[in-house]
Design a protein around this motif. Structure first.
Motif, PDB file in Angstrom:
ATOM      1  N   LEU A 187       0.836  -1.191   0.000  1.00  0.00           N
ATOM      2  CA  LEU A 187       0.000   0.000   0.000  1.00  0.00           C
ATOM      3  C   LEU A 187       0.871   1.241   0.000  1.00  0.00           C
ATOM      4  N   ASP A 188       0.400   2.252  -0.701  1.00  0.00           N
ATOM      5  CA  ASP A 188       1.132   3.518  -0.649  1.00  0.00           C
ATOM      6  C   ASP A 188       0.937   4.149   0.730  1.00  0.00           C
ATOM      7  N   PRO A 189       1.804   5.057   1.150  1.00  0.00           N
ATOM      8  CA  PRO A 189       1.733   5.623   2.510  1.00  0.00           C
ATOM      9  C   PRO A 189       0.380   6.236   2.851  1.00  0.00           C
ATOM     10  N   GLU A 190      -0.229   6.923   1.896  1.00  0.00           N
ATOM     11  CA  GLU A 190      -1.518   7.568   2.179  1.00  0.00           C
ATOM     12  C   GLU A 190      -2.613   6.536   2.411  1.00  0.00           C
ATOM     13  N   GLU A 191      -2.630   5.475   1.595  1.00  0.00           N
ATOM     14  CA  GLU A 191      -3.623   4.420   1.770  1.00  0.00           C
ATOM     15  C   GLU A 191      -3.401   3.671   3.082  1.00  0.00           C
ATOM     16  N   ALA A 192      -2.130   3.402   3.419  1.00  0.00           N
ATOM     17  CA  ALA A 192      -1.830   2.736   4.687  1.00  0.00           C
ATOM     18  C   ALA A 192      -2.259   3.589   5.874  1.00  0.00           C
ATOM     19  N   ARG A 193      -2.039   4.886   5.774  1.00  0.00           N
ATOM     20  CA  ARG A 193      -2.466   5.783   6.860  1.00  0.00           C
ATOM     21  C   ARG A 193      -3.984   5.779   7.010  1.00  0.00           C
ATOM     22  N   ARG A 194      -4.699   5.748   5.876  1.00  0.00           N
ATOM     23  CA  ARG A 194      -6.154   5.720   5.930  1.00  0.00           C
ATOM     24  C   ARG A 194      -6.669   4.425   6.546  1.00  0.00           C
ATOM     25  N   VAL A 195      -6.033   3.302   6.207  1.00  0.00           N
ATOM     26  CA  VAL A 195      -6.439   2.018   6.780  1.00  0.00           C
ATOM     27  C   VAL A 195      -6.202   1.997   8.287  1.00  0.00           C
ATOM     28  N   ARG A 196      -5.031   2.507   8.731  1.00  0.00           N
ATOM     29  CA  ARG A 196      -4.757   2.570  10.171  1.00  0.00           C
ATOM     30  C   ARG A 196      -5.754   3.466  10.888  1.00  0.00           C
ATOM     31  N   GLN A 197      -6.117   4.592  10.241  1.00  0.00           N
ATOM     32  CA  GLN A 197      -7.072   5.514  10.845  1.00  0.00           C
ATOM     33  C   GLN A 197      -8.441   4.855  11.013  1.00  0.00           C
ATOM     34  N   GLN A 198      -8.877   4.113  10.000  1.00  0.00           N
ATOM     35  CA  GLN A 198     -10.154   3.417  10.098  1.00  0.00           C
ATOM     36  C   GLN A 198     -10.138   2.362  11.200  1.00  0.00           C
ATOM     37  N   ARG A 199      -9.011   1.632  11.310  1.00  0.00           N
ATOM     38  CA  ARG A 199      -8.904   0.611  12.343  1.00  0.00           C
ATOM     39  C   ARG A 199      -8.942   1.238  13.734  1.00  0.00           C
ATOM     40  N   LEU A 200      -8.241   2.357  13.904  1.00  0.00           N
ATOM     41  CA  LEU A 200      -8.243   3.038  15.191  1.00  0.00           C
ATOM     42  C   LEU A 200      -9.625   3.591  15.537  1.00  0.00           C
ATOM     43  N   GLU A 201     -10.334   4.095  14.540  1.00  0.00           N
ATOM     44  CA  GLU A 201     -11.671   4.617  14.794  1.00  0.00           C
ATOM     45  C   GLU A 201     -12.629   3.513  15.212  1.00  0.00           C
ATOM     46  N   LYS A 202     -12.512   2.331  14.591  1.00  0.00           N
ATOM     47  CA  LYS A 202     -13.376   1.217  14.982  1.00  0.00           C
ATOM     48  C   LYS A 202     -13.106   0.786  16.418  1.00  0.00           C
ATOM     49  N   ILE A 203     -11.817   0.703  16.774  1.00  0.00           N
ATOM     50  CA  ILE A 203     -11.468   0.321  18.151  1.00  0.00           C
ATOM     51  C   ILE A 203     -11.891   1.407  19.132  1.00  0.00           C
ATOM     52  N   GLY A 223     -14.232   3.560  18.873  1.00  0.00           N
ATOM     53  CA  GLY A 223     -15.676   3.680  19.025  1.00  0.00           C
ATOM     54  C   GLY A 223     -16.223   2.832  20.152  1.00  0.00           C
ATOM     55  N   TRP A 224     -15.505   1.770  20.524  1.00  0.00           N
ATOM     56  CA  TRP A 224     -15.925   0.937  21.654  1.00  0.00           C
ATOM     57  C   TRP A 224     -15.114   1.216  22.916  1.00  0.00           C
ATOM     58  N   VAL A 225     -13.811   1.401  22.759  1.00  0.00           N
ATOM     59  CA  VAL A 225     -12.938   1.532  23.923  1.00  0.00           C
ATOM     60  C   VAL A 225     -13.177   2.848  24.658  1.00  0.00           C
ATOM     61  N   LEU A 226     -13.253   3.959  23.923  1.00  0.00           N
ATOM     62  CA  LEU A 226     -13.383   5.264  24.572  1.00  0.00           C
ATOM     63  C   LEU A 226     -14.665   5.390  25.399  1.00  0.00           C
ATOM     64  N   PRO A 227     -15.852   5.041  24.865  1.00  0.00           N
ATOM     65  CA  PRO A 227     -17.043   5.120  25.719  1.00  0.00           C
ATOM     66  C   PRO A 227     -16.964   4.238  26.956  1.00  0.00           C
ATOM     67  N   LEU A 228     -16.419   3.013  26.797  1.00  0.00           N
ATOM     68  CA  LEU A 228     -16.302   2.135  27.964  1.00  0.00           C
ATOM     69  C   LEU A 228     -15.335   2.699  28.994  1.00  0.00           C
ATOM     70  N   ALA A 229     -14.227   3.270  28.520  1.00  0.00           N
ATOM     71  CA  ALA A 229     -13.258   3.853  29.449  1.00  0.00           C
ATOM     72  C   ALA A 229     -13.856   5.027  30.198  1.00  0.00           C
ATOM     73  N   ILE A 230     -14.572   5.890  29.494  1.00  0.00           N
ATOM     74  CA  ILE A 230     -15.203   7.035  30.149  1.00  0.00           C
ATOM     75  C   ILE A 230     -16.270   6.572  31.132  1.00  0.00           C
ATOM     76  N   MET A 231     -17.009   5.526  30.777  1.00  0.00           N
ATOM     77  CA  MET A 231     -18.019   4.992  31.683  1.00  0.00           C
ATOM     78  C   MET A 231     -17.375   4.453  32.964  1.00  0.00           C
ATOM     79  N   VAL A 232     -16.277   3.701  32.821  1.00  0.00           N
ATOM     80  CA  VAL A 232     -15.589   3.153  33.994  1.00  0.00           C
ATOM     81  C   VAL A 232     -15.061   4.274  34.884  1.00  0.00           C
ATOM     82  N   VAL A 233     -14.461   5.284  34.285  1.00  0.00           N
ATOM     83  CA  VAL A 233     -13.938   6.412  35.062  1.00  0.00           C
ATOM     84  C   VAL A 233     -15.073   7.156  35.764  1.00  0.00           C
ATOM     85  N   SER A 234     -16.204   7.331  35.073  1.00  0.00           N
ATOM     86  CA  SER A 234     -17.343   8.035  35.674  1.00  0.00           C
ATOM     87  C   SER A 234     -17.893   7.280  36.883  1.00  0.00           C
ATOM     88  N   VAL A 235     -18.018   5.957  36.746  1.00  0.00           N
ATOM     89  CA  VAL A 235     -18.513   5.152  37.879  1.00  0.00           C
ATOM     90  C   VAL A 235     -17.525   5.214  39.041  1.00  0.00           C
TER      91      VAL A 235
END
Length: 283
Positions: free
Chosen positions: A11-27, A29-41
């Motif tokens: 993959l060219d650098p721009e495409e690889a960066r986009r794929v990594r960004q999508q993977r991070l956004e998917k992760i 989307g679940w990790v951040l709300p759960l982490a904030i919920m745990v900290v709030s409790v």
């Protein structure tokens, strides 16, 4: 005879960066709300400990969970009562909203005549309408059902009407040139085109039907063993039983989240093979 060696395409650098960004956004989307919920409790628990707050004012999370376990028979039986009102009102809203939207799509005169009354019904607070319902309706369940239906009805009606009226004019002309009847045009063109709009309204109406059921129980003042979660909240408030009050609120919130997720999944399953919004989610 030689075998060809297949090399992976880099993959060219721009495409690889986009794929990594999508993977991070998917992760994220679940990790951040759960982490904030745990900290709030955790902060909730620490706030109770640091300030020595009594449990009848603000109970600790562990006390609320223990109350949810101890009072499970009472709370879940009340939840079942609330859910029956919620799903019955949602079913009636679907039948009434879609049926009236189809009539609106078939006749502009019908739409112009009756749509303003639907708007008036929507913008009038249910707590203002309930005294009239209380006068004219004797059955308690029918009162609650009517209140919840009024709240859930308009999103389905307005979204489905918008979808039926948003069909491509060129496609409508093509159907008419081929001699399609009005009902053939409705069944094969307008209803499929309105499906994304209907499902969007359904997701809104699902949460509103739960809200309507709870608000209806509040204004109706139901009580006894066969009452819903709103009655448990009122009863717990009068008795300063904050742990049960919080437990009932948690049940209502979790139920609303589950309803939204189920309807979102239903929308995705229906639209994923042909509509652009679902295709983008899978891309």
């Amino acid at each position: 005879m030689t075998t060809l060696e297949v090399r992976p395409v880099a993959l060219d650098p721009e495409e690889a960066r986009r794929v990594r960004q999508q993977r991070l956004e998917k992760i994220g989307g679940w990790v951040l709300p759960l982490a904030i919920m745990v900290v709030s409790v955790w902060l909730w628990d620490r706030l109770c400990v640091w300030n020595d707050i009594p449990k009848y004012i603000l109970p600790r999370p562990g006390v609320v969970l223990q109350t949810l376990q101890d009072d499970a028979p009472l709370l879940f039986s009340s939840l079942w009562v609330t859910l029956k009102i919620t799903f019955l009102s949602l079913a009636l809203a679907i039948v009434g909203g879609v049926g009236l939207a189809v009539l609106f799509a078939q006749s502009k005169w019908v739409e112009m005549s009756f749509f303003p009354f639907a708007v008036i019904l929507q913008v009038t607070p249910i707590v203002a309408i309930f005294p009239l319902i209380n006068i004219y309706v004797d059955n308690q369940t029918a009162k609650l059902l009517l209140c919840a239906w009024i709240v859930a009805f308009f999103p389905i009606l307005s979204n489905t009407t918008l979808g039926l009226n948003s069909v491509d004019r060129n496609l409508r002309d093509l159907f008419r040139l081929n001699g399609a009847s009005r009902w053939q045009e409705l069944w094969h063109l307008r209803l499929p085109a309105a499906m994304p709009y209907f499902l969007g309204g359904l997701k809104i109406a699902g949460g509103l039907s739960l809200i309507g059921a709870v608000v209806a129980e509040f204004v109706a003042g139901t009580s006894g063993q066969a009452s819903g979660l709103a009655s448990r909240i009122i009863e717990a408030g009068y008795r300063l039983n904050a742990p049960r009050l919080f437990a009932a609120l948690i049940l209502i919130s979790v139920t609303g989240i589950v309803i939204f997720l189920v309807l979102s999944l239903l929308s995705h399953l229906v639209l994923r093979r042909w509509h652009e919004s679902a295709l983008k989610q899978e891309a």
